[in-house]
Write a protein that holds these residues in place. Structure first.
Motif, PDB file in Angstrom:
ATOM      1  N   MET A 183       0.809  -1.302  -0.108  1.00 26.65           N
ATOM      2  CA  MET A 183      -0.047  -0.053   0.249  1.00 26.65           C
ATOM      3  C   MET A 183       0.447   1.337   0.026  1.00 26.65           C
ATOM      4  SD  MET A 183      -2.430   1.766   2.792  1.00 26.65           S
ATOM      5  CE  MET A 183      -2.176   2.097   4.232  1.00 26.65           C
ATOM      6  N   PHE A 184       1.606   1.240   0.190  1.00 27.50           N
ATOM      7  CA  PHE A 184       2.899   2.547   0.933  1.00 27.50           C
ATOM      8  C   PHE A 184       3.735   2.426  -0.896  1.00 27.50           C
ATOM      9  CE2 PHE A 184       2.861   1.085   5.168  1.00 27.50           C
ATOM     10  CZ  PHE A 184       2.176   2.897   5.655  1.00 27.50           C
ATOM     11  N   SER A 185       3.617   1.719  -1.503  1.00 32.40           N
ATOM     12  CA  SER A 185       4.360   2.367  -2.584  1.00 32.40           C
ATOM     13  C   SER A 185       3.125   2.851  -3.389  1.00 32.40           C
ATOM     14  CB  SER A 185       4.749   0.641  -3.467  1.00 32.40           C
ATOM     15  OG  SER A 185       5.981  -0.064  -2.847  1.00 32.40           O
ATOM     16  N   ALA A 186       1.608   2.163  -3.511  1.00 34.58           N
ATOM     17  CA  ALA A 186       0.609   3.103  -4.269  1.00 34.58           C
ATOM     18  C   ALA A 186       0.729   4.905  -3.581  1.00 34.58           C
ATOM     19  CB  ALA A 186      -0.970   2.091  -4.149  1.00 34.58           C
ATOM     20  N   VAL A 187       1.065   4.810  -1.995  1.00 29.86           N
ATOM     21  CA  VAL A 187       0.957   5.906  -2.185  1.00 29.86           C
ATOM     22  C   VAL A 187       2.084   6.906  -2.270  1.00 29.86           C
ATOM     23  CG1 VAL A 187       0.996   7.405   0.190  1.00 29.86           C
ATOM     24  CG2 VAL A 187       0.000   5.208   0.038  1.00 29.86           C
ATOM     25  N   ILE A 188       3.473   6.231  -2.443  1.00 33.46           N
ATOM     26  CA  ILE A 188       4.513   7.085  -3.228  1.00 33.46           C
ATOM     27  C   ILE A 188       3.818   7.319  -4.537  1.00 33.46           C
ATOM     28  CG2 ILE A 188       6.960   6.264  -3.963  1.00 33.46           C
ATOM     29  CD1 ILE A 188       7.442   4.827  -1.031  1.00 33.46           C
ATOM     30  N   VAL A 189       3.584   6.448  -5.442  1.00 34.07           N
ATOM     31  CA  VAL A 189       3.334   6.958  -6.308  1.00 34.07           C
ATOM     32  C   VAL A 189       2.402   7.703  -6.767  1.00 34.07           C
ATOM     33  CG1 VAL A 189       1.891   5.803  -8.336  1.00 34.07           C
ATOM     34  CG2 VAL A 189       3.367   4.019  -7.825  1.00 34.07           C
ATOM     35  N   ALA A 190       0.986   8.453  -5.701  1.00 32.05           N
ATOM     36  CA  ALA A 190       0.050   8.923  -5.422  1.00 32.05           C
ATOM     37  C   ALA A 190       1.328  10.273  -5.858  1.00 32.05           C
ATOM     38  CB  ALA A 190      -0.773   8.600  -4.566  1.00 32.05           C
ATOM     39  N   ARG A 213       0.072  22.003 -22.633  1.00 36.58           N
ATOM     40  CA  ARG A 213      -1.538  21.436 -22.023  1.00 36.58           C
ATOM     41  C   ARG A 213      -2.106  19.758 -22.584  1.00 36.58           C
ATOM     42  NH1 ARG A 213      -6.107  25.648 -23.245  1.00 36.58           N
ATOM     43  NH2 ARG A 213      -8.138  24.409 -23.876  1.00 36.58           N
ATOM     44  N   GLU A 214      -1.459  19.554 -23.373  1.00 36.33           N
ATOM     45  CA  GLU A 214      -1.426  18.211 -23.648  1.00 36.33           C
ATOM     46  C   GLU A 214      -1.251  16.679 -22.482  1.00 36.33           C
ATOM     47  OE1 GLU A 214      -0.080  14.730 -27.422  1.00 36.33           O
ATOM     48  OE2 GLU A 214       1.111  16.021 -27.014  1.00 36.33           O
ATOM     49  N   THR A 215       0.501  17.898 -21.685  1.00 34.59           N
ATOM     50  CA  THR A 215       0.564  17.501 -20.496  1.00 34.59           C
ATOM     51  C   THR A 215      -0.652  16.426 -19.630  1.00 34.59           C
ATOM     52  OG1 THR A 215       3.015  17.401 -21.019  1.00 34.59           O
ATOM     53  CG2 THR A 215       2.033  16.229 -19.414  1.00 34.59           C
ATOM     54  N   ILE A 216      -0.964  17.977 -19.393  1.00 40.98           N
ATOM     55  CA  ILE A 216      -2.258  17.700 -18.392  1.00 40.98           C
ATOM     56  C   ILE A 216      -3.275  17.525 -18.979  1.00 40.98           C
ATOM     57  CG2 ILE A 216      -3.709  19.260 -17.529  1.00 40.98           C
ATOM     58  CD1 ILE A 216      -1.452  21.267 -17.362  1.00 40.98           C
ATOM     59  N   GLY A 217      -3.530  17.238 -20.212  1.00 41.52           N
ATOM     60  CA  GLY A 217      -4.572  16.592 -20.639  1.00 41.52           C
ATOM     61  C   GLY A 217      -4.711  15.475 -20.324  1.00 41.52           C
ATOM     62  N   GLU A 218      -3.571  14.639 -20.754  1.00 38.15           N
ATOM     63  CA  GLU A 218      -3.534  13.469 -21.084  1.00 38.15           C
ATOM     64  C   GLU A 218      -2.825  12.596 -19.386  1.00 38.15           C
ATOM     65  OE1 GLU A 218       0.086  12.745 -23.058  1.00 38.15           O
ATOM     66  OE2 GLU A 218       1.103  13.324 -21.654  1.00 38.15           O
ATOM     67  N   GLN A 219      -3.318  13.027 -18.442  1.00 38.78           N
ATOM     68  CA  GLN A 219      -3.131  12.741 -16.916  1.00 38.78           C
ATOM     69  C   GLN A 219      -4.864  12.390 -16.763  1.00 38.78           C
ATOM     70  OE1 GLN A 219      -0.792  12.814 -15.171  1.00 38.78           O
ATOM     71  NE2 GLN A 219       0.207  13.756 -16.831  1.00 38.78           N
ATOM     72  N   LYS A 220      -5.657  12.404 -17.873  1.00 39.80           N
ATOM     73  CA  LYS A 220      -6.777  11.598 -17.163  1.00 39.80           C
ATOM     74  C   LYS A 220      -6.650  10.823 -17.652  1.00 39.80           C
ATOM     75  CE  LYS A 220     -11.240  10.865 -19.474  1.00 39.80           C
ATOM     76  NZ  LYS A 220     -12.384  11.263 -20.260  1.00 39.80           N
ATOM     77  N   THR A 221      -5.818   9.705 -18.757  1.00 44.55           N
ATOM     78  CA  THR A 221      -5.751   8.768 -18.634  1.00 44.55           C
ATOM     79  C   THR A 221      -4.818   7.697 -17.498  1.00 44.55           C
ATOM     80  OG1 THR A 221      -5.653   8.795 -20.669  1.00 44.55           O
ATOM     81  CG2 THR A 221      -4.618   6.832 -19.499  1.00 44.55           C
ATOM     82  N   ILE A 222      -4.224   9.071 -16.185  1.00 45.08           N
ATOM     83  CA  ILE A 222      -3.263   8.641 -15.655  1.00 45.08           C
ATOM     84  C   ILE A 222      -3.815   8.721 -14.327  1.00 45.08           C
ATOM     85  CG2 ILE A 222      -1.091   9.212 -14.528  1.00 45.08           C
ATOM     86  CD1 ILE A 222       0.429   9.722 -17.135  1.00 45.08           C
ATOM     87  N   ILE A 223      -4.690   9.121 -13.471  1.00 44.22           N
ATOM     88  CA  ILE A 223      -5.315   9.806 -13.337  1.00 44.22           C
ATOM     89  C   ILE A 223      -6.184   8.127 -12.404  1.00 44.22           C
ATOM     90  CG2 ILE A 223      -6.782  11.278 -13.654  1.00 44.22           C
ATOM     91  CD1 ILE A 223      -7.505  12.499 -10.714  1.00 44.22           C
ATOM     92  N   ASN A 224      -7.212   8.251 -13.861  1.00 42.72           N
ATOM     93  CA  ASN A 224      -7.849   6.807 -13.744  1.00 42.72           C
ATOM     94  C   ASN A 224      -6.917   5.586 -13.434  1.00 42.72           C
ATOM     95  OD1 ASN A 224      -9.713   8.229 -14.729  1.00 42.72           O
ATOM     96  ND2 ASN A 224      -9.904   7.705 -16.663  1.00 42.72           N
ATOM     97  N   GLU A 245     -10.324  12.980  -1.365  1.00 40.22           N
ATOM     98  CA  GLU A 245      -9.585  14.402  -2.165  1.00 40.22           C
ATOM     99  C   GLU A 245      -8.915  14.134  -3.782  1.00 40.22           C
ATOM    100  OE1 GLU A 245      -7.160  14.825   1.943  1.00 40.22           O
ATOM    101  OE2 GLU A 245      -6.061  14.181   0.546  1.00 40.22           O
ATOM    102  N   LEU A 246      -8.878  13.084  -4.171  1.00 42.39           N
ATOM    103  CA  LEU A 246      -8.178  13.145  -5.696  1.00 42.39           C
ATOM    104  C   LEU A 246      -9.379  12.729  -6.048  1.00 42.39           C
ATOM    105  CD1 LEU A 246      -5.614  10.321  -5.601  1.00 42.39           C
ATOM    106  CD2 LEU A 246      -5.337  12.339  -6.670  1.00 42.39           C
ATOM    107  N   GLN A 247     -10.918  12.807  -5.730  1.00 43.27           N
ATOM    108  CA  GLN A 247     -11.901  12.207  -6.743  1.00 43.27           C
ATOM    109  C   GLN A 247     -12.837  13.123  -7.374  1.00 43.27           C
ATOM    110  OE1 GLN A 247     -13.742   9.265  -6.392  1.00 43.27           O
ATOM    111  NE2 GLN A 247     -14.650   9.726  -8.710  1.00 43.27           N
ATOM    112  N   PRO A 248     -12.182  15.263  -6.686  1.00 45.88           N
ATOM    113  CA  PRO A 248     -12.816  16.169  -7.342  1.00 45.88           C
ATOM    114  C   PRO A 248     -12.169  16.292  -8.970  1.00 45.88           C
ATOM    115  CG  PRO A 248     -13.009  16.492  -4.905  1.00 45.88           C
ATOM    116  CD  PRO A 248     -12.423  14.873  -5.705  1.00 45.88           C
ATOM    117  N   ILE A 249     -11.249  15.855  -8.862  1.00 43.79           N
ATOM    118  CA  ILE A 249      -9.613  15.701 -10.175  1.00 43.79           C
ATOM    119  C   ILE A 249     -10.237  15.322 -10.773  1.00 43.79           C
ATOM    120  CG2 ILE A 249      -7.118  16.057 -10.646  1.00 43.79           C
ATOM    121  CD1 ILE A 249      -6.648  16.782  -8.032  1.00 43.79           C
TER     122      ILE A 249
END
Length: 308
Positions: A183-190, A213-224, A245-249
């Protein structure tokens, strides 16, 4: 069977993270969402869930590294700005192991940014902070502190500095998995993702370069993808809070549209060697309102995590 969807992606982050393009997911036109899944038997157990090393490695491949993000920013001729970094003074505010693991990811991302710009005068301070946090969560033994400090102090081989930094984080990740603390690995990644996205958002405020702009937009895939990873551990109260806390993003990203166009491979000759270049295109659609909301929401979350 529950399937975690990841779309074609990755390139530069971060620091992905962080912060970054999505080359590995869309690599060779392969949709990793069809490859990566976690069985319900793992997710729904009442015990602390553990994700297999194979699945974890695939997940990690889809979070771009801090160095990649920093390389993108530097490649766009964006000047170094220390004000973008998390102050090491904030490290004293992190009390729990969960908070320290999250901070470890944030400072690790910043270390990648510093290394890329060769700001060795600041590197020792960040390495020291990372070492303290790592010691507190009992993974400090995997940090080659003396070698990192020597390389930074003597302004030696940048590639070695980056390599050893990455190897240290990789050993930490492996050890956490082996000791049932994945779990801590996942937290570090976050933490890496948040700081990488933050760096990109700060750059976006001073540059209208399409790649940012593209970099910020493609974070959609990463945050999912990131949310799917974090939800494996959502029974933990601290993790549940972070997910909230991540849900609004994520909700804002739901309004971003990403599509892909397959292109014909092009033959390219370089230095007498013939290779083939992929010409697939990623198309990101979002209006200015969404773009500005994303920038603000990412910065708000980062301030909350750092207790600013």
């Amino acid at each position: 069977m529950r399937r975690f969807h990841i779309i074609a992606l990755i390139g530069p982050l971060l620091i992905g993270q962080l912060l970054s393009s999505c080359n590995s997911c869309k690599r060779d036109g392969v949709d990793l969402s069809q490859e990566l899944y976690i069985p319900d038997s793992v997710v729904e157990t009442n015990q602390s869930p553990q994700v297999s090393k194979d699945v974890t490695e695939k997940m990690m491949q889809n979070i771009s590294s801090p160095v990649e993000t920093a390389a993108l920013i530097k490649g766009l001729k964006i000047p170094f700005n220390k004000n973008y970094l998390a102050s090491t003074d904030q490290a004293e505010k992190f009390n729990t192991n969960f908070e320290k693991a999250l901070a470890l990811g944030i400072y690790g991302c910043d270390l990648g940014y510093l290394n890329m710009y060769e700001k060795t005068s600041f590197v020792v301070d960040y390495i020291s902070t990372i070492k303290r946090l790592a010691d507190d969560i009992q993974v400090g033994q995997f940090f080659d502190f003396s070698t990192l400090k020597r390389l930074a102090t003597n302004n030696e081989n940048l590639d070695s500095l980056i390599l050893i930094s990455q190897q240290s984080f990789n050993r930490i990740d492996t050890y956490l998995s082996e000791t049932n603390r994945s779990m801590f690995s996942a937290v570090i990644v976050a933490g890496v993702w948040v700081e990488g996205a933050y760096l990109s958002s700060r750059v976006a405020q001073i540059s209208d370069h399409p790649r940012i702009r593209e970099t910020i937009g493609e974070q959609k895939t990463i945050i999912n993808f990131l949310m799917a990873l974090l939800k494996v551990y959502e029974k933990d109260p601290d993790m549940a809070k972070l997910i909230d806390e991540l849900q609004p993003i994520k909700k804002i990203y739901d309004g971003v549209k990403i599509t892909y166009e397959l292109g014909e491979p092009e033959m390219v000759e370089e230095n007498g060697v013939v290779t083939f270049k992929q010409t697939d295109k990623q198309i990101i659609e979002m209006n200015d309102e969404l773009y500005n909301e994303l920038i603000k929401s990412i910065q708000d979350l980062r301030s909350k995590i750092l207790k600013l």
